[in-house]
Design an enzyme around this catalytic site. Structure first.
Site, short mmCIF file in Angstrom:
data_model
loop_
_atom_site.label_atom_id
_atom_site.label_comp_id
_atom_site.label_asym_id
_atom_site.label_seq_id
_atom_site.Cartn_x
_atom_site.Cartn_y
_atom_site.Cartn_z
N ARG A 86 0.85 -1.19 0.00
CA ARG A 86 0.00 0.00 0.00
C ARG A 86 0.89 1.25 0.00
O ARG A 86 1.95 1.25 0.61
CB ARG A 86 -0.89 0.02 1.25
CG ARG A 86 -2.05 -0.93 1.21
CD ARG A 86 -2.94 -0.76 2.44
NE ARG A 86 -2.28 -1.20 3.65
CZ ARG A 86 -1.77 -0.40 4.58
NH1 ARG A 86 -1.83 0.91 4.43
NH2 ARG A 86 -1.19 -0.89 5.65
N TYR A 216 -0.92 -3.59 -7.18
CA TYR A 216 -0.85 -4.29 -5.89
C TYR A 216 -2.22 -4.34 -5.21
O TYR A 216 -2.94 -3.35 -5.18
CB TYR A 216 0.16 -3.60 -4.96
CG TYR A 216 0.09 -4.14 -3.55
CD1 TYR A 216 0.59 -5.41 -3.25
CD2 TYR A 216 -0.53 -3.42 -2.54
CE1 TYR A 216 0.47 -5.93 -1.97
CE2 TYR A 216 -0.65 -3.93 -1.26
CZ TYR A 216 -0.14 -5.19 -0.98
OH TYR A 216 -0.26 -5.71 0.29
N LYS A 225 -9.65 -2.37 1.46
CA LYS A 225 -9.41 -1.21 2.32
C LYS A 225 -10.19 0.02 1.83
O LYS A 225 -10.65 0.83 2.62
CB LYS A 225 -7.92 -0.88 2.36
CG LYS A 225 -7.01 -2.04 2.76
CD LYS A 225 -7.29 -2.58 4.15
CE LYS A 225 -6.18 -3.51 4.58
NZ LYS A 225 -6.47 -4.26 5.80
N HIS A 245 -11.12 -2.03 11.16
CA HIS A 245 -10.01 -2.89 10.74
C HIS A 245 -9.81 -3.96 11.83
O HIS A 245 -8.86 -3.91 12.60
CB HIS A 245 -8.77 -2.00 10.59
CG HIS A 245 -7.58 -2.69 10.01
ND1 HIS A 245 -6.29 -2.27 10.25
CD2 HIS A 245 -7.46 -3.76 9.17
CE1 HIS A 245 -5.44 -3.05 9.62
NE2 HIS A 245 -6.13 -3.96 8.96
N SER A 267 -1.62 -3.96 10.32
CA SER A 267 -1.22 -4.99 9.35
C SER A 267 0.07 -5.67 9.79
O SER A 267 0.99 -5.02 10.30
CB SER A 267 -1.04 -4.38 7.97
OG SER A 267 -2.28 -3.92 7.48
N CYS A 269 0.59 -7.73 12.20
CA CYS A 269 0.78 -7.86 13.65
C CYS A 269 0.02 -9.08 14.21
O CYS A 269 -0.28 -9.12 15.40
CB CYS A 269 0.32 -6.60 14.36
SG CYS A 269 1.47 -5.22 14.22
N ASP A 294 -9.84 -9.64 9.01
CA ASP A 294 -9.32 -8.30 8.70
C ASP A 294 -10.31 -7.17 8.91
O ASP A 294 -9.91 -6.08 9.31
CB ASP A 294 -8.84 -8.28 7.24
CG ASP A 294 -7.99 -7.06 6.91
OD1 ASP A 294 -7.16 -6.66 7.74
OD2 ASP A 294 -8.16 -6.51 5.81
N ARG A 385 1.86 -12.16 -0.56
CA ARG A 385 0.48 -12.39 -0.13
C ARG A 385 -0.10 -13.70 -0.64
O ARG A 385 0.34 -14.24 -1.65
CB ARG A 385 -0.41 -11.24 -0.64
CG ARG A 385 -0.07 -9.87 -0.05
CD ARG A 385 -0.68 -9.70 1.31
NE ARG A 385 -0.22 -8.52 2.01
CZ ARG A 385 -0.89 -7.95 3.02
NH1 ARG A 385 -2.04 -8.46 3.42
NH2 ARG A 385 -0.40 -6.90 3.63
#
Length: 601
Positions: A86, A216, A225, A245, A267, A269, A294, A385
């Site tokens: 991102r 991406y 998002k 989130h 993100s 974590c 998420d 990913r």
């Protein structure tokens, strides 16, 4: 309406989910006239369409077919090396005034931005196919479910959207014919994937998103998002719900009692690991199920918060994923998965740092170069990913499609902190919990471009995703609390605290069940706790540590409140609030003063 000049490209019976809604048809005509594609493909989300697009993507080297025996029905995609995460610096919230976007967003004036983007999109799809992707976010029968249409010139986007959303006819039916029905307009074009022309622009008042110059996922899967959080949070404030989130998991005890927990982690974590947690052997009979990994959309019903997962799949970080760290994720990505920027082994399998077993003697890295264990570069990009359907998850919660959502007993906020923040603690009440979330910080990771390892404030893990003024967002949380008669309890966690040797003190992964059990005990008012300045802390015997080889000194360190570190933390809280330029609600400023006062008692 005049017919759109480009031909309908796919073979008969494929890609024909054109709606009866004239507003959508007019919009598609407008974008086609601007971008001038060679042909138009209306996606219907069918299996036949998917097979056709995969075949075309293989021909054009958009995808690489993986070994059918090793990873059935799975493929690898490599993005441009300049396009791997991102890009917050190129992400804009385009509201009529800068004040509405607030101090944490990049603001761009809507009229000027539309003009600039139209210039970039003019003729951008010449020689390309324009795909129209109808989709919904949320279960088909949920009152919270939103309809979106994404126009894109990327097959990779279409294939991901089919996994991540409920796509095709279901969206067309949900939208209906009403020209005033609410739906999101999303336009994406790869252009030449140049960083200089990269922009991800959100127009909350128009329920519109335009993304150019990137391929991406986080920048171009506009359902994720962009709609689910940036536009979603704006709609949620206006309509009286929460777009967050957060993962959602279910915890069921051996006697069949079940609770649902929502947790906000930045993100990379551990959201996916926590959402798919497998309890250790000591917790025989306990079950953890995944609603989402998420994003949570939460509405109030009967004085409680109920949550849905608006997504249909998982777009997760691969490195570090293994049967040791996350067996359910490994089982989920063992088939029918789209991998991005991982390494390709000589036998057609995928590999990444942290995967089980020894590294391959030779592989092709994420850039397409030869790689061996002696190579200085990583084989897989740190932000590589997987995209996989949620149906692949063996721990999928049976109520994941429940339109009204699942009742939330607890909300957890947790960042990556080497020190200061204890393993777990509980807020005193809702407003204190909002303060806890608003001041949360985490050490940055590879999920976004920029420095790695720097501590930054990330309120509610929404810093990059809140689609309007962060001060109004905090106030919205406070206002939601006033409407709740049975609010969830709010907790903070930190799996990442380190000792003097700079090694992690807590084993994490499945052992996080021990912390989760204390949280559930607190929700049931059976768990003990000690009052501290920052909230309720478990005593050394309140967390079930049976079978875990950790000495008491280690537990003491994990739960320690170092007053000197917290004095610095309080200063950082105040500095963060001050940096927001006077938008922080008075209630949170008072919470800061009360926290400081408790340290002086």
């Amino acid at each position: 309406m005049k017919s759109v000049a480009p031909a309908i490209f796919p073979p008969a019976g494929i890609g024909d989910a054109r709606p009866a809604n004239q507003a959508v048809l007019d919009w598609v005509h407008e974008i086609a006239t601007l971008t001038q594609p060679e042909n138009i493909f209306w996606c219907d989300g069918s299996e036949r369409e998917n097979e056709f697009l995969i075949a075309e993507s293989l021909k054009q080297n958009v995808l690489i077919k993986l070994n059918e025996k090793k990873v059935p029905r799975s493929h690898l995609h490599r993005s441009d090396p300049n396009d791997v995460a991102r890009v917050e610096q190129f992400t804009f919230v385009c509201t009529p005034t800068k004040q509405e976007a607030g101090p944490t967003n990049n603001w761009s004036e809507p009229g000027e931005t539309y003009t600039r983007l139209r210039g970039l999109l003019k003729g951008a799809m010449r020689g390309r196919t324009m795909f129209v992707v109808p989709y919904i976010m949320g279960p088909p029968d949920s009152p919270l479910t939103k309809v979106g249409f994404e126009i894109t010139d990327s097959k990779y986007v279409v294939l991901n959207m089919r996994i991540m959303t409920r796509m095709g006819e279901v969206a067309v039916k949900r939208l209906g014919k009403d020209p005033n029905a609410e739906w999101n307009r999303g336009v994406h074009s790869l252009l030449d994937v140049s960083p200089e022309r990269r922009s991800i622009c959100h127009f909350p008042q128009d329920n519109a998103i335009i993304s150019v110059g990137s391929g991406y996922g986080g920048n171009v899967l506009l359902s994720k998002k962009c709609l689910a959080l940036r536009i979603g949070s704006y709609l949620a404030r206006r309509q009286g719900w929460l777009a967050e989130h957060m993962l959602i998991l279910g915890v069921e005890s051996p006697d069949g009692k079940k609770h649902y927990v929502a947790a906000a982690f930045p993100s990379a974590c551990g959201k996916t690991n926590f959402a798919m947690l497998i309890p250790p052997a000591h917790f025989k009979g306990w079950k953890v199920t995944t609603v989402g990994d998420d994003i949570a959309w939460m509405q109030i019903r009967d004085g409680r918060l109920y949550a849905i997962n608006p997504e249909n799949g998982y777009f997760g970080v691969v490195p570090g994923t293994s049967y040791q760290s996350n067996p359910n994720a490994m089982r989920s990505i063992a088939h029918d998965t789209l991998y991005t920027n991982v390494a390709l082994t000589d036998d057609g399998d995928v590999w990444w740092e942290g995967k089980d077993g020894p590294p391959p003697a030779h592989a092709i890295d994420w850039r397409g170069n030869d790689w061996t264990p002696d190579s200085k570069e990583k084989a897989a990009h740190p932000n590589s990913r997987f995209t996989t359907p949620m149906r692949n998850n063996p721990a999928l919660d049976p109520d994941v499609e429940k339109g009204e959502g699942v009742p939330i007993s607890a909300i957890i906020f947790g960042g990556r902190r080497s020190d200061t923040v204890p393993l777990v603690y509980e807020a005193f009440d809702w407003n204190h919990g909002v303060y806890l979330g608003a001041t949360m910080a985490s050490e940055t990771t590879a999920a976004a471009t920029g420095a790695v390892g720097k501590v930054r404030r990330d309120p509610m893990a929404m810093l990059p995703f809140c689609g309007y003024n962060i001060g109004d967002y905090f106030q919205h949380w406070l206002d939601i609390g006033k409407r709740l008669t049975s609010p969830p309890r709010i907790f903070g966690v930190n799996w990442f605290r380190k000792g003097a040797d700079r090694k992690f003190l807590w084993p994490g992964f499945g052992e996080n069940m021990r912390v989760l059990k204390w949280i559930i005990d607190r929700c049931e008012e059976t768990g003990s706790a000690l009052k501290s300045p920052i909230g309720w802390l478990p005593g050394i015997h309140d967390i079930d540590l049976a079978g875990l080889e950790l000495d008491h000194k280690c537990i003491d360190e994990l739960l320690e409140i170092d007053h000197e570190q917290w004095q610095k933390e309080l200063i950082e809280h105040k500095k963060f609030f001050d940096s927001l330029g006077g938008v922080v609600p008075e209630e949170l400023l008072q919470q800061n003063k009360q926290l400081a006062a408790r340290f002086n008692e």
